[in-house]
Design a protein around this motif. Structure first.
Motif, mmCIF file in Angstrom:
data_model
loop_
_atom_site.group_PDB
_atom_site.id
_atom_site.type_symbol
_atom_site.label_atom_id
_atom_site.label_comp_id
_atom_site.label_asym_id
_atom_site.label_seq_id
_atom_site.Cartn_x
_atom_site.Cartn_y
_atom_site.Cartn_z
ATOM 1 N N ILE A 169 38.297 48.533 45.377
ATOM 2 C CA ILE A 169 38.573 49.163 44.079
ATOM 3 C C ILE A 169 37.509 50.185 43.669
ATOM 4 O O ILE A 169 37.847 51.262 43.165
ATOM 5 C CB ILE A 169 38.770 48.079 42.999
ATOM 6 C CG1 ILE A 169 40.115 47.359 43.233
ATOM 7 C CG2 ILE A 169 38.734 48.688 41.595
ATOM 8 C CD1 ILE A 169 40.329 46.150 42.338
ATOM 9 N N PRO A 170 36.197 49.923 43.858
ATOM 10 C CA PRO A 170 35.206 50.917 43.397
ATOM 11 C C PRO A 170 35.131 52.189 44.236
ATOM 12 O O PRO A 170 34.483 53.149 43.826
ATOM 13 C CB PRO A 170 33.871 50.147 43.489
ATOM 14 C CG PRO A 170 34.231 48.711 43.574
ATOM 15 C CD PRO A 170 35.541 48.683 44.296
ATOM 16 N N ILE A 171 35.764 52.220 45.404
ATOM 17 C CA ILE A 171 35.592 53.346 46.331
ATOM 18 C C ILE A 171 35.918 54.692 45.691
ATOM 19 O O ILE A 171 35.100 55.623 45.735
ATOM 20 C CB ILE A 171 36.417 53.118 47.611
ATOM 21 C CG1 ILE A 171 35.822 51.974 48.430
ATOM 22 C CG2 ILE A 171 36.476 54.386 48.457
ATOM 23 C CD1 ILE A 171 36.649 51.573 49.640
ATOM 24 N N PRO A 172 37.100 54.874 45.080
ATOM 25 C CA PRO A 172 37.391 56.205 44.515
ATOM 26 C C PRO A 172 36.552 56.556 43.292
ATOM 27 O O PRO A 172 36.452 57.730 42.940
ATOM 28 C CB PRO A 172 38.881 56.110 44.163
ATOM 29 C CG PRO A 172 39.154 54.661 44.018
ATOM 30 C CD PRO A 172 38.254 53.973 44.991
ATOM 31 N N PHE A 173 35.950 55.582 42.648
ATOM 32 C CA PHE A 173 35.125 55.855 41.468
ATOM 33 C C PHE A 173 33.706 56.263 41.846
ATOM 34 O O PHE A 173 33.102 57.109 41.194
ATOM 35 C CB PHE A 173 35.077 54.620 40.561
ATOM 36 C CG PHE A 173 36.409 54.229 40.007
ATOM 37 C CD1 PHE A 173 36.934 54.860 38.887
ATOM 38 C CD2 PHE A 173 37.175 53.239 40.616
ATOM 39 C CE1 PHE A 173 38.166 54.503 38.375
ATOM 40 C CE2 PHE A 173 38.409 52.874 40.115
ATOM 41 C CZ PHE A 173 38.906 53.510 38.997
ATOM 42 N N PHE A 174 33.161 55.643 42.903
ATOM 43 C CA PHE A 174 31.779 55.902 43.287
ATOM 44 C C PHE A 174 31.642 56.675 44.596
ATOM 45 O O PHE A 174 30.524 57.024 44.983
ATOM 46 C CB PHE A 174 31.020 54.571 43.406
ATOM 47 C CG PHE A 174 30.912 53.802 42.114
ATOM 48 C CD1 PHE A 174 30.726 54.455 40.908
ATOM 49 C CD2 PHE A 174 31.003 52.417 42.108
ATOM 50 C CE1 PHE A 174 30.631 53.762 39.714
ATOM 51 C CE2 PHE A 174 30.907 51.696 40.922
ATOM 52 C CZ PHE A 174 30.715 52.379 39.713
ATOM 53 N N GLY A 175 32.751 56.931 45.284
ATOM 54 C CA GLY A 175 32.682 57.649 46.555
ATOM 55 C C GLY A 175 31.953 56.867 47.631
ATOM 56 O O GLY A 175 31.238 57.430 48.460
ATOM 57 N N THR A 176 32.149 55.564 47.648
ATOM 58 C CA THR A 176 31.436 54.669 48.569
ATOM 59 C C THR A 176 32.392 54.150 49.637
ATOM 60 O O THR A 176 33.474 54.696 49.835
ATOM 61 C CB THR A 176 30.824 53.507 47.779
ATOM 62 O OG1 THR A 176 31.833 52.916 46.938
ATOM 63 C CG2 THR A 176 29.689 53.999 46.890
ATOM 64 N N SER A 376 39.423 38.852 39.039
ATOM 65 C CA SER A 376 38.325 39.728 39.442
ATOM 66 C C SER A 376 38.824 41.149 39.665
ATOM 67 O O SER A 376 38.196 42.117 39.216
ATOM 68 C CB SER A 376 37.658 39.189 40.705
ATOM 69 O OG SER A 376 38.609 38.994 41.733
ATOM 70 N N SER A 377 39.957 41.297 40.343
ATOM 71 C CA SER A 377 40.485 42.637 40.598
ATOM 72 C C SER A 377 40.972 43.292 39.307
ATOM 73 O O SER A 377 40.769 44.493 39.095
ATOM 74 C CB SER A 377 41.617 42.583 41.626
ATOM 75 O OG SER A 377 42.654 41.719 41.196
ATOM 76 N N GLY A 378 41.580 42.497 38.417
ATOM 77 C CA GLY A 378 42.051 43.038 37.146
ATOM 78 C C GLY A 378 40.905 43.487 36.259
ATOM 79 O O GLY A 378 40.915 44.594 35.712
ATOM 80 N N GLY A 379 39.895 42.624 36.106
ATOM 81 C CA GLY A 379 38.747 42.982 35.283
ATOM 82 C C GLY A 379 37.993 44.167 35.843
ATOM 83 O O GLY A 379 37.563 45.067 35.105
ATOM 84 N N LEU A 380 37.824 44.190 37.162
ATOM 85 C CA LEU A 380 37.121 45.291 37.817
ATOM 86 C C LEU A 380 37.879 46.603 37.627
ATOM 87 O O LEU A 380 37.282 47.651 37.333
ATOM 88 C CB LEU A 380 36.981 44.970 39.306
ATOM 89 C CG LEU A 380 36.209 45.952 40.191
ATOM 90 C CD1 LEU A 380 34.772 46.072 39.724
ATOM 91 C CD2 LEU A 380 36.257 45.486 41.654
ATOM 92 N N SER A 381 39.186 46.544 37.769
ATOM 93 C CA SER A 381 40.000 47.755 37.620
ATOM 94 C C SER A 381 39.944 48.287 36.203
ATOM 95 O O SER A 381 39.787 49.499 35.981
ATOM 96 C CB SER A 381 41.454 47.465 38.013
ATOM 97 O OG SER A 381 41.548 47.066 39.364
ATOM 98 N N ILE A 382 40.083 47.390 35.220
ATOM 99 C CA ILE A 382 40.024 47.818 33.819
ATOM 100 C C ILE A 382 38.674 48.445 33.504
ATOM 101 O O ILE A 382 38.585 49.521 32.893
ATOM 102 C CB ILE A 382 40.294 46.623 32.885
ATOM 103 C CG1 ILE A 382 41.747 46.162 33.006
ATOM 104 C CG2 ILE A 382 39.997 47.001 31.430
ATOM 105 C CD1 ILE A 382 42.045 44.881 32.247
ATOM 106 N N ALA A 383 37.599 47.785 33.921
ATOM 107 C CA ALA A 383 36.254 48.273 33.614
ATOM 108 C C ALA A 383 35.999 49.642 34.240
ATOM 109 O O ALA A 383 35.449 50.544 33.589
ATOM 110 C CB ALA A 383 35.215 47.264 34.092
ATOM 111 N N LEU A 384 36.400 49.811 35.504
ATOM 112 C CA LEU A 384 36.130 51.081 36.170
ATOM 113 C C LEU A 384 37.049 52.192 35.675
ATOM 114 O O LEU A 384 36.646 53.357 35.609
ATOM 115 C CB LEU A 384 36.252 50.913 37.687
ATOM 116 C CG LEU A 384 35.138 50.088 38.336
ATOM 117 C CD1 LEU A 384 35.373 49.936 39.832
ATOM 118 C CD2 LEU A 384 33.775 50.718 38.082
ATOM 119 N N GLN A 385 38.293 51.845 35.322
ATOM 120 C CA GLN A 385 39.190 52.857 34.777
ATOM 121 C C GLN A 385 38.654 53.408 33.466
ATOM 122 O O GLN A 385 38.791 54.597 33.162
ATOM 123 C CB GLN A 385 40.590 52.257 34.551
ATOM 124 C CG GLN A 385 41.367 51.966 35.814
ATOM 125 C CD GLN A 385 41.993 53.188 36.437
ATOM 126 O OE1 GLN A 385 41.971 54.263 35.865
ATOM 127 N NE2 GLN A 385 42.536 53.036 37.628
#
Length: 468
Positions: A169-176, A376-385
């Motif tokens: 999930i964090p890949i497109p947000f942080f380019g990692t 975990s995936s839902g919370g992570l997605s909401i936070a990063l969005q």
């Protein structure tokens, strides 16, 4: 102030109703609508639903559908080919029945790190765990926590290269990529594994000292009807062949991440896909290629030996839909909340938890949202969005590596996500035929008591020494 209170009420209702078993597919739009109404924006309800909720939901589906689909298909192929059961029994033989807890944890860890979904792992390992725990005289009530330690903790959030959706999930947000901060991830994994094993062994020893065995006599003699151990097809899958697909998932992922894609000049994409930033998407491409190759390999390895390949493929493909749309609905809900005036107060409060160290703020945000949503995936997605761009900007200003932000975000999302209303916990207990009262305390210990200090360790080491 009214809008902020509306958000709090909506979140509380979401958490309570999710715990009561109401599907998030219905809850997310309803609780988003409740927040809008209580904020006094009733006139904007339908435009917000169609233009905010559905846009965020569809964007998430568009981005992550291949990973959910291929992950679910791969897990089903591993289960129905006999590979998952073969590997579980191989670990039993290798480690020994005397070390029942370690054996079950390692079996779960191997399968989840190889790309098998958490739920497939729970179904596949439960019958093995029953036999081991009965033989060792360990209480059945510790089985869910043992499976959770191997499947829901370090292999989901900390081990570098894990293909779990949380790590993508964090890949497109942080380019990692999924191998972000590998050294810190390995240290955190060791801390979670060691702490969880210590806890479970201590609990088992205390139970045995009290004379507590596996459980009721009728339970101890009841073999799980779903156990495939007596099916002759399991014996036809040699261990090296069963292990090969898991190695392919990790190996091909690493090959494309570190060798193939870094050597590709993506400038040709500018003509037709000017809006695409390759450095923010190649990490997802690597996972997709690895999972697709592993699925194809499994199909070919078992050609002529599948009991019903079409049924297996259909079940695997259909199985991705509910997890994907559950998470996508939560993302849509998060987008609605982020668009309300009161969210600015919450956002500023979270971002200012530790202005000089965005790692701490990020950890708090991920933990809180994962705990509220029970995912975990839902919370992570909401936070990063809603906050991903802010965290990336803060990290650049503080000289913090995006790889470190990635690893902290994923680990934090795997901290408070296993509160009692968590869907994965409810499913796990149902598989094991146990209740929250019987087993939840130990589940909470291995999924929160040790992962949270491991997260703190990563934040501290990352702050002092940077990403490694």
């Amino acid at each position: 102030m009214t809008s902020t209170l509306a958000i709090v009420v909506s979140l509380a209702a979401l958490m309570y109703l999710a715990y009561r078993g109401v599907t998030v597919l219905l809850l997310a739009p309803l609780m988003g609508a409740l927040a809008v109404l209580l904020s006094g924006d009733a006139a904007w309800l339908l435009p917000i639903y169609t233009s905010t909720f559905m846009t965020a939901l569809s964007g998430y589906v568009l981005q992550y559908l291949p990973i959910f689909l291929l992950g679910s298909l791969f897990g089903q192929l591993m289960a129905d080919s006999g590979a998952a059961n073969t590997l579980a029994r191989w670990i039993v033989r290798s480690v020994g029945e005397r070390h029942a807890i370690v054996t079950v944890v390692l079996a779960c860890a191997l399968l989840t790190y190889g790309g098998v979904s958490l739920f497939v792992v729970a179904f596949a390992i439960y019958p093995v765990a029953v036999n081991l725990f009965q033989t060792a005289g360990i209480p059945k009530r510790l089985i869910p926590a043992t499976i959770a330690l191997g499947a829901f903790t370090f292999t989901m959030t900390a081990l570098p290269g894990t293909p779990a959706i949380q790590n993508a999930i964090p890949i497109p947000f942080f380019g990692t990529n999924v191998f972000a901060a590998p050294g810190l991830g390995l240290l955190a994994s060791l801390a979670m594994f060691s702490g969880g094993i210590w806890w479970l062994r201590r609990r088992a020893a205390a139970a045995q000292a009290r004379g507590e065995g596996y459980g009721a006599a009728e339970e101890a003699q009841a073999a799980d009807p779903a156990e495939p151990g007596e099916d002759a097809r399991w014996s036809l899958m040699p261990v090296p062949l069963a292990l090969l697909p898991l190695l392919l998932v990790v190996g091909i992922n690493a090959l494309f991440t570190y060798v193939v894609f870094p050597g590709v000049d993506f400038s040709f994409m500018a003509e037709r896909f000017a809006e695409v930033e390759p450095q923010k998407i190649v990490g997802l491409w690597a996972i997709i290629i690895a999972l697709a190759a592993a699925c194809a390999t499994l199909v070919v390895l078992r050609l002529g030996k599948w009991s019903d390949l079409k049924a297996t493929v259909n079940k695997g493909v259909f199985g991705f839909m509910l997890p994907l749309f559950n998470t996508a609905s939560e993302v849509g809900y998060g987008a609605v909340i982020a668009g309300l005036a009161g969210f600015a107060i919450i956002r500023d409060a979270v971002l200012n938890v530790s202005p000089g160290n965005p790692l701490i703020s990020e950890a708090v945000a991920m933990n809180v949202l994962a705990g509220i949503t029970g995912s975990s995936s839902g919370g992570l997605s909401i936070a990063l969005q809603t906050l991903g761009a802010d965290y990336l900007r803060m990290a650049e200003q503080a000289g913090i590596s995006p790889e470190l932000m990635h690893r902290v975000a994923v680990m934090a999302a795997g901290g408070m996500d296993t509160l009692p209303h968590c869907g994965a916990i409810i499913t796990l207990l149902a598989i094991c035929k146990l209740t929250h009262r019987q087993s939840y305390g130990d589940i909470a210990a291995v999924t929160m008591l040790f992962p949270l200090p491991a997260l703190a360790m990563v934040i501290a080491l990352g702050t002092w020494f940077g990403s490694f």
